[in-house]
Scaffold this motif. Structure first.
Motif, PDB file in Angstrom:
ATOM      1  N   LYS A  69       0.824  -1.211   0.000  1.00 39.05           N
ATOM      2  CA  LYS A  69       0.000   0.000   0.000  1.00 39.05           C
ATOM      3  C   LYS A  69       0.857   1.259   0.000  1.00 39.05           C
ATOM      4  O   LYS A  69       0.553   2.232  -0.706  1.00 39.05           O
ATOM      5  N   GLU A  70       1.934   1.263   0.789  1.00 34.64           N
ATOM      6  CA  GLU A  70       2.832   2.419   0.818  1.00 34.64           C
ATOM      7  C   GLU A  70       3.486   2.626  -0.545  1.00 34.64           C
ATOM      8  O   GLU A  70       3.622   3.758  -1.022  1.00 34.64           O
ATOM      9  N   TYR A  71       3.885   1.534  -1.173  1.00 36.31           N
ATOM     10  CA  TYR A  71       4.501   1.620  -2.500  1.00 36.31           C
ATOM     11  C   TYR A  71       3.537   2.235  -3.515  1.00 36.31           C
ATOM     12  O   TYR A  71       3.903   3.127  -4.287  1.00 36.31           O
ATOM     13  N   LEU A  72       2.293   1.780  -3.507  1.00 28.94           N
ATOM     14  CA  LEU A  72       1.307   2.290  -4.465  1.00 28.94           C
ATOM     15  C   LEU A  72       0.989   3.761  -4.196  1.00 28.94           C
ATOM     16  O   LEU A  72       0.801   4.545  -5.128  1.00 28.94           O
ATOM     17  N   THR A  73       0.946   4.150  -2.913  1.00 28.25           N
ATOM     18  CA  THR A  73       0.684   5.548  -2.561  1.00 28.25           C
ATOM     19  C   THR A  73       1.819   6.446  -3.029  1.00 28.25           C
ATOM     20  O   THR A  73       1.598   7.544  -3.548  1.00 28.25           O
ATOM     21  N   ARG A  74       3.055   5.983  -2.852  1.00 24.95           N
ATOM     22  CA  ARG A  74       4.209   6.753  -3.330  1.00 24.95           C
ATOM     23  C   ARG A  74       4.184   6.882  -4.848  1.00 24.95           C
ATOM     24  O   ARG A  74       4.525   7.926  -5.396  1.00 24.95           O
ATOM     25  N   LEU A  75       3.798   5.805  -5.492  1.00 24.67           N
ATOM     26  CA  LEU A  75       3.733   5.823  -6.951  1.00 24.67           C
ATOM     27  C   LEU A  75       2.719   6.858  -7.424  1.00 24.67           C
ATOM     28  O   LEU A  75       2.951   7.573  -8.395  1.00 24.67           O
ATOM     29  N   LYS A  76       1.598   6.957  -6.721  1.00 27.33           N
ATOM     30  CA  LYS A  76       0.570   7.937  -7.088  1.00 27.33           C
ATOM     31  C   LYS A  76       1.099   9.356  -6.965  1.00 27.33           C
ATOM     32  O   LYS A  76       0.722  10.237  -7.739  1.00 27.33           O
ATOM     33  N   MET A  77       2.009   9.595  -6.016  1.00 26.82           N
ATOM     34  CA  MET A  77       2.524  10.938  -5.739  1.00 26.82           C
ATOM     35  C   MET A  77       3.876  11.173  -6.399  1.00 26.82           C
ATOM     36  O   MET A  77       4.621  12.060  -5.977  1.00 26.82           O
ATOM     37  N   ASN A  78       4.195  10.419  -7.431  1.00 32.72           N
ATOM     38  CA  ASN A  78       5.515  10.548  -8.066  1.00 32.72           C
ATOM     39  C   ASN A  78       5.726  11.953  -8.605  1.00 32.72           C
ATOM     40  O   ASN A  78       4.779  12.659  -8.962  1.00 32.72           O
ATOM     41  N   VAL A  79       6.992  12.358  -8.672  1.00 32.84           N
ATOM     42  CA  VAL A  79       7.339  13.738  -9.049  1.00 32.84           C
ATOM     43  C   VAL A  79       7.587  13.897 -10.549  1.00 32.84           C
ATOM     44  O   VAL A  79       7.903  14.994 -11.006  1.00 32.84           O
ATOM     45  N   TYR A  80       7.441  12.837 -11.305  1.00 33.03           N
ATOM     46  CA  TYR A  80       7.747  12.905 -12.735  1.00 33.03           C
ATOM     47  C   TYR A  80       6.557  13.438 -13.532  1.00 33.03           C
ATOM     48  O   TYR A  80       5.402  13.301 -13.127  1.00 33.03           O
ATOM     49  N   GLY A  81       6.866  14.028 -14.673  1.00 29.53           N
ATOM     50  CA  GLY A  81       5.805  14.511 -15.548  1.00 29.53           C
ATOM     51  C   GLY A  81       5.025  13.368 -16.169  1.00 29.53           C
ATOM     52  O   GLY A  81       3.837  13.485 -16.465  1.00 29.53           O
ATOM     53  N   ARG A  82       5.713  12.264 -16.354  1.00 30.77           N
ATOM     54  CA  ARG A  82       5.081  11.067 -16.911  1.00 30.77           C
ATOM     55  C   ARG A  82       5.885   9.849 -16.479  1.00 30.77           C
ATOM     56  O   ARG A  82       7.109   9.916 -16.384  1.00 30.77           O
ATOM     57  N   VAL A  83       5.190   8.758 -16.222  1.00 34.21           N
ATOM     58  CA  VAL A  83       5.836   7.520 -15.798  1.00 34.21           C
ATOM     59  C   VAL A  83       5.370   6.377 -16.687  1.00 34.21           C
ATOM     60  O   VAL A  83       4.189   6.282 -17.027  1.00 34.21           O
ATOM     61  N   ALA A  84       6.293   5.520 -17.075  1.00 33.35           N
ATOM     62  CA  ALA A  84       5.961   4.312 -17.845  1.00 33.35           C
ATOM     63  C   ALA A  84       6.553   3.114 -17.110  1.00 33.35           C
ATOM     64  O   ALA A  84       7.737   3.108 -16.762  1.00 33.35           O
TER      65      ALA A  84
END
Length: 389
Positions: free
Chosen positions: A292-307
């Motif tokens: 859950k922590e991993y997915l939450t961090r992923l949602k708040m990523n600082v990149y303009g786009r993630v693949a």
């Protein structure tokens, strides 16, 4: 020097989100028109449109037309037609005479970097394409990374602007020509992916210990051979489903509510105490955090786009029944993470890691028409890092 005519004898393309499988003309203004390319002058191309009662011919300036597709699923780049009207018309005639051949694989063409690869597409959503690789492994790619999909049935799909697709098609032309000739190999089991080293460490699969001596064992159902094959495949598909949620969660254009929903759905795939090992540039080494922590961090990523892509998804430890009656196994996959800048094009960070996913198949009772029956549920467990590049 004579100009090279680019005709691809493969499958097709799409426009926006529409799958197209007929003669089509793609214009420089972004529009698509049904019709057949039939001839050329020094500065125009001739297009024919069949109506129930008549055939209508019209001309468009060459610079206003970018691509044309024929009934065989082949395409031609208009800018590569000869400037000589007679030669250009002959090229178009040869293009229209092409014989449709059923292809063994769909062809997916990545936009940046331009690359074509084969697959058997099993599922498409607005965000991802799930497919089976040549080796039979399950894989997934975010549609934002794809320029063109050339389906094996002759249909096609364009996933970006036509003007951006033309150079991609030209760069990948040699690859696409080879891929169009591939044959599906005979199934001889799932081969080990090239360059991969078998897992060297034992992951914590959390298999319960057998009951103490003197304690009666509870009888648990056993999978039939057919059920085993079915749930083995379903486990691979569950990993694939997880990857699809990762891309939804990381999508900067997605609504906050949609991201939260994706997190909730992704968590349903896992055991409650599941952990994931992660790596980063700021924190060298491998760290373990809750899913859950991993997915939450992923949602708040600082990149303009993630693949995020997973390839070569396969079993490294087959499902095996343990003392508690559940089946346990380990699935391996190669994850590629790419973080882009605000413009969505410049790569700020990328890494490739070998991930190992624990899988648990547990039984439960279900009632159908008043009769108790055994059911099985696939759950993902800890995700470990076996190697990182």
């Amino acid at each position: 020097m004579s100009r090279f005519i680019y005709i691809s004898a493969l499958i097709g393309i799409f426009f926006t989100t529409q799958v197209v499988g007929q003669e089509s003309i793609y214009l420089a203004n972004g529009n698509r028109s049904t019709g057949k390319l039939v001839g050329a002058t020094h500065d125009k191309v001739k297009i024919s449109v069949s109506r129930p009662d008549k055939v209508i011919d019209y001309y468009l300036r060459r610079e206003n037309v970018m691509l044309a597709f024929n009934e065989a699923g082949q395409h031609i780049v208009i800018a590569d037609l000869s400037p000589d009207p007679a030669k250009a018309t002959q090229q178009i005639t040869d293009f229209n005479r092409a014989i449709a051949r059923k292809k063994a694989y769909d062809i997916i063409i990545r936009a940046n970097p331009a690359k074509a690869f084969p697959g058997l597409i099993s599922y498409e959503s607005d965000d991802v394409i799930n497919y089976q690789t040549q080796s039979g492994a399950a894989a997934s790619i975010n549609k934002r990374e794809v320029a063109v999909v050339l389906y094996r049935n002759g249909q096609h799909k364009l996933l970006t602007k036509t003007a951006e697709i033309v150079p991609v098609l030209k760069r990948t032309h040699p690859e696409v020509q080879k891929l169009a000739m591939l044959k599906i190999p005979a199934q001889k089991g799932r081969p080990a992916p090239k360059g991969k080293v078998p897992v060297k460490k034992e992951l914590a699969i959390n298999v319960p210990a057998p009951p103490p001596a003197g304690v009666a064992k509870t009888t648990k159902p056993t999978l039939t051979e057919e059920e085993y094959k079915m749930y083995r495949t379903k486990s691979l598909q569950t990993v694939d489903e997880f990857v699809g949620y990762l891309n939804k969660i990381a999508n900067e254009e997605a609504e906050e509510g949609d991201k939260e929903t994706a997190i909730k759905e992704a968590l349903k795939l896992f055991l409650p105490d599941a952990m994931i090992e992660v790596t980063s540039l700021k924190n060298p080494g491998v760290r373990r955090i809750k899913i859950k922590e991993y997915l939450t961090r992923l949602k708040m990523n600082v990149y303009g786009r993630v693949a995020i892509e997973w390839n070569e998804i396969q079993y490294v430890k087959e499902l095996k029944k343990e003392a508690d009656g559940s089946y346990y196994g380990v699935i391996s996959g190669q994850q590629t993470f790419i973080g882009y800048s605000a413009n969505g094009k410049d790569v700020l960070y990328t890494d490739v890691t070998e991930k190992d996913v624990n899988v648990k198949l547990e039984s439960y009772k279900k009632t159908i028409e008043g009769k108790d029956e055994d059911g099985w549920k696939v759950l993902l467990g800890n995700i470990g890092v076996s190697s990182s590049n």
